[in-house]
Scaffold this motif. Structure first.
Motif, mmCIF file in Angstrom:
data_model
loop_
_atom_site.group_PDB
_atom_site.id
_atom_site.type_symbol
_atom_site.label_atom_id
_atom_site.label_comp_id
_atom_site.label_asym_id
_atom_site.label_seq_id
_atom_site.Cartn_x
_atom_site.Cartn_y
_atom_site.Cartn_z
ATOM 1 N N SER A 1 -4.993 3.569 -7.642
ATOM 2 C CA SER A 1 -4.217 3.381 -8.876
ATOM 3 C C SER A 1 -2.896 2.653 -8.606
ATOM 4 O O SER A 1 -2.452 1.852 -9.422
ATOM 5 C CB SER A 1 -3.961 4.718 -9.571
ATOM 6 O OG SER A 1 -3.222 5.583 -8.721
ATOM 7 N N GLU A 2 -2.283 2.895 -7.432
ATOM 8 C CA GLU A 2 -1.036 2.202 -7.083
ATOM 9 C C GLU A 2 -1.292 0.712 -6.846
ATOM 10 O O GLU A 2 -0.524 -0.140 -7.288
ATOM 11 C CB GLU A 2 -0.413 2.804 -5.826
ATOM 12 C CG GLU A 2 0.078 4.215 -5.970
ATOM 13 C CD GLU A 2 0.550 4.798 -4.654
ATOM 14 O OE1 GLU A 2 1.720 5.203 -4.598
ATOM 15 O OE2 GLU A 2 -0.248 4.838 -3.689
ATOM 16 N N LEU B 1 -2.817 4.987 -3.117
ATOM 17 C CA LEU B 1 -3.913 5.281 -4.030
ATOM 18 C C LEU B 1 -4.403 3.993 -4.667
ATOM 19 O O LEU B 1 -3.620 3.048 -4.859
ATOM 20 C CB LEU B 1 -3.436 6.235 -5.123
ATOM 21 C CG LEU B 1 -2.933 7.599 -4.663
ATOM 22 C CD1 LEU B 1 -2.323 8.354 -5.839
ATOM 23 C CD2 LEU B 1 -4.073 8.388 -4.046
ATOM 24 N N GLU C 1 -1.941 4.827 3.262
ATOM 25 C CA GLU C 1 -2.979 4.318 2.375
ATOM 26 C C GLU C 1 -2.615 4.669 0.949
ATOM 27 O O GLU C 1 -2.728 5.824 0.542
ATOM 28 C CB GLU C 1 -4.340 4.919 2.743
ATOM 29 C CG GLU C 1 -4.852 4.388 4.058
ATOM 30 C CD GLU C 1 -6.307 4.738 4.275
ATOM 31 O OE1 GLU C 1 -7.069 4.802 3.301
ATOM 32 O OE2 GLU C 1 -6.665 4.938 5.442
#
Length: 184
Positions: free
Chosen positions: A44-45, A42, A40
């Motif tokens: 932000s990614e 982030l 999973e």
């Protein structure tokens, strides 16, 4: 008026074809962001991946991630190794089979990618997740109907004007039956 970093799209035939090609070309790199099964990334990614392509991250569920493509359109990408493809295909089928009465309660599906790996829908503001019973009450009060065919598997997302934005939980068999009954 353009939002910085968001692509404005006119849905003429050439623009839609270009967009479909861009969405399909983005799929391998999306798989890299999610990495091996059960990884999973982030938020932000995921948001950075979309921002690299000029798409604003809106959120994700268990099987799809949603980006805003323009002021009027969003794309739902199936998360690799999930049921996202099935959910995209189901939403498209529900939209296509729904009669006008049910379509009033659904945010329109505009296009679907090969094998259902992405789905383009109209953008609609949402207040967040609410329960099936609250939605049934809202639809009954707003539209005078109480027969939206939910499976009851999960809480659906609705727009602030009461339309379903995530209707992979709609019972396709009930939609088919209602469509056949009304057409005969």
């Amino acid at each position: 008026m353009a939002t910085q970093g968001v692509i404005l799209i006119r849905f003429g035939s050439s623009n839609l074809q270009d967009l479909k090609a861009r969405l399909t070309a983005a799929l391998p790199s999306l798989r890299q962001v999610f990495g091996p099964a059960h990884h999973e990334p982030l938020v932000s990614e995921i948001a950075a991946w979309g921002a690299e392509r000029g798409w604003a991250y809106l959120g994700q569920g268990e099987s799809r991630v949603v980006f805003r493509l323009s002021p009027t359109r969003v794309v739902k990408f199936a998360i690799p190794e999930s049921f996202g493809v099935d959910h995209n295909q189901l939403e498209r089928k529900v939209w296509m089979l729904a009669d006008a009465r049910l379509q009033r309660h659904l945010v329109p599906v505009r296009a679907i990618g090969a094998n259902g790996r992405w789905l383009i829908m109209d953008f609609a503001r949402t207040p967040g997740r609410i329960s099936d019973s609250t939605i049934q009450k809202l639809l009954t009060q707003t539209y005078g109907i109480s027969d939206v065919p939910f499976t009851g598997d999960e809480d659906p997302n609705v727009s602030v004007d009461g339309r379903l934005v995530d209707y992979a939980q709609v019972d396709l068999d009930r939609v088919r039956k209602a469509s056949m009954m009304r057409s005969s």
